[in-house]
Design a protein around this motif. Sequence first.
Motif, short mmCIF file in Angstrom:
data_model
loop_
_atom_site.label_atom_id
_atom_site.label_comp_id
_atom_site.label_asym_id
_atom_site.label_seq_id
_atom_site.Cartn_x
_atom_site.Cartn_y
_atom_site.Cartn_z
N UNK A 34 -12.28 -9.91 9.24
CA UNK A 34 -12.76 -9.62 10.60
C UNK A 34 -11.96 -8.47 11.20
N UNK A 35 -12.67 -7.50 11.74
CA UNK A 35 -12.05 -6.43 12.54
C UNK A 35 -12.39 -6.69 13.99
N UNK A 36 -11.37 -6.83 14.83
CA UNK A 36 -11.57 -7.14 16.25
C UNK A 36 -11.75 -5.85 17.03
N UNK A 37 -12.88 -5.68 17.68
CA UNK A 37 -13.23 -4.44 18.37
C UNK A 37 -13.57 -4.70 19.84
N UNK A 38 -12.59 -4.63 20.72
CA UNK A 38 -12.88 -4.80 22.16
C UNK A 38 -13.59 -3.58 22.72
N UNK A 39 -14.46 -3.80 23.70
CA UNK A 39 -15.10 -2.68 24.40
C UNK A 39 -15.53 -3.16 25.77
N UNK A 40 -16.08 -2.25 26.55
CA UNK A 40 -16.53 -2.56 27.90
C UNK A 40 -18.04 -2.40 27.98
N UNK A 41 -18.71 -3.40 28.53
CA UNK A 41 -20.16 -3.32 28.69
C UNK A 41 -20.57 -2.59 29.95
N UNK A 42 -19.68 -2.51 30.95
CA UNK A 42 -20.02 -1.87 32.22
C UNK A 42 -20.66 -0.50 32.07
N UNK A 43 -20.03 0.43 31.32
CA UNK A 43 -20.63 1.76 31.17
C UNK A 43 -21.97 1.72 30.45
N UNK A 155 -7.92 5.19 24.20
CA UNK A 155 -8.45 4.46 23.04
C UNK A 155 -9.60 3.54 23.45
N UNK A 156 -9.50 2.91 24.63
CA UNK A 156 -10.58 2.03 25.08
C UNK A 156 -11.82 2.84 25.44
N UNK A 157 -11.62 4.00 26.04
CA UNK A 157 -12.76 4.88 26.32
C UNK A 157 -13.46 5.27 25.02
N UNK A 158 -12.66 5.54 23.99
CA UNK A 158 -13.22 5.88 22.67
C UNK A 158 -13.98 4.69 22.08
N UNK A 159 -13.48 3.48 22.33
CA UNK A 159 -14.17 2.28 21.84
C UNK A 159 -15.58 2.19 22.43
N UNK A 160 -15.69 2.47 23.73
CA UNK A 160 -17.00 2.43 24.39
C UNK A 160 -17.92 3.48 23.79
N UNK A 161 -17.39 4.67 23.55
CA UNK A 161 -18.19 5.74 22.96
C UNK A 161 -18.65 5.34 21.55
#
Length: 197
Positions: A34-43, A155-161
């Motif tokens: 498992x690779x854990x990939x946090x991101x934001x749904x808001x955007x 890094x979190x901004x990149x995750x969303x992208x």
Amino acid sequence: MGRQIQFWFEFASTYSYLSAMRIERAAAAKGVVVEWQPFLLGPIFAEQGWDNSPFNIYPAKGRYMWRDMERLCTERGLPFARPARFPQNGLKAARLVLAIEAPDQKAAFVRAIYSAEFGSGRDISDESVLAECMQSANLPIEMLDKASDPNIKSALIEQVAMAKSHDIFGAPSFLVGEELFWGDDRLDAAISYAAQI
């Protein structure tokens, strides 16, 4: 590294709680990492014209979801407490996940956050709650400072992208290669798919 599944989760997502609490055990049973990939749904929601969770925008859907969570948590032996505020602000928690290097500690921290939020109904934007979750994952409290680190923020901004580039539109989502599976009810299918490739 062998067969892998990317677990894309949002701390405001109720159904991601269900997946987070079982994904490692289910994946390990089939030899999948498992690779854990946090991101934001808001955007992502904003691009769809939503300024809130669809469970708040559509009350009937929200009422169904909360009852569904009660049933599923009871069935799976998971504690469940509806937070006073929904959705919660998981920004700092998501950043902290990205700051954790060891996969086992990352997984433990994610589970601790979800347990605090949906198992106990606590506010995961509260630094004292974050600190407790860090401690339960055997992480130093000093790591809380990483939530304001410019590199971690980027890094979190990149995750969303990256989530957008994979056409991820909700959480939990599971990515196996380029194959996308959405929803806790698709977790087993995603793991089976990953075990076959």
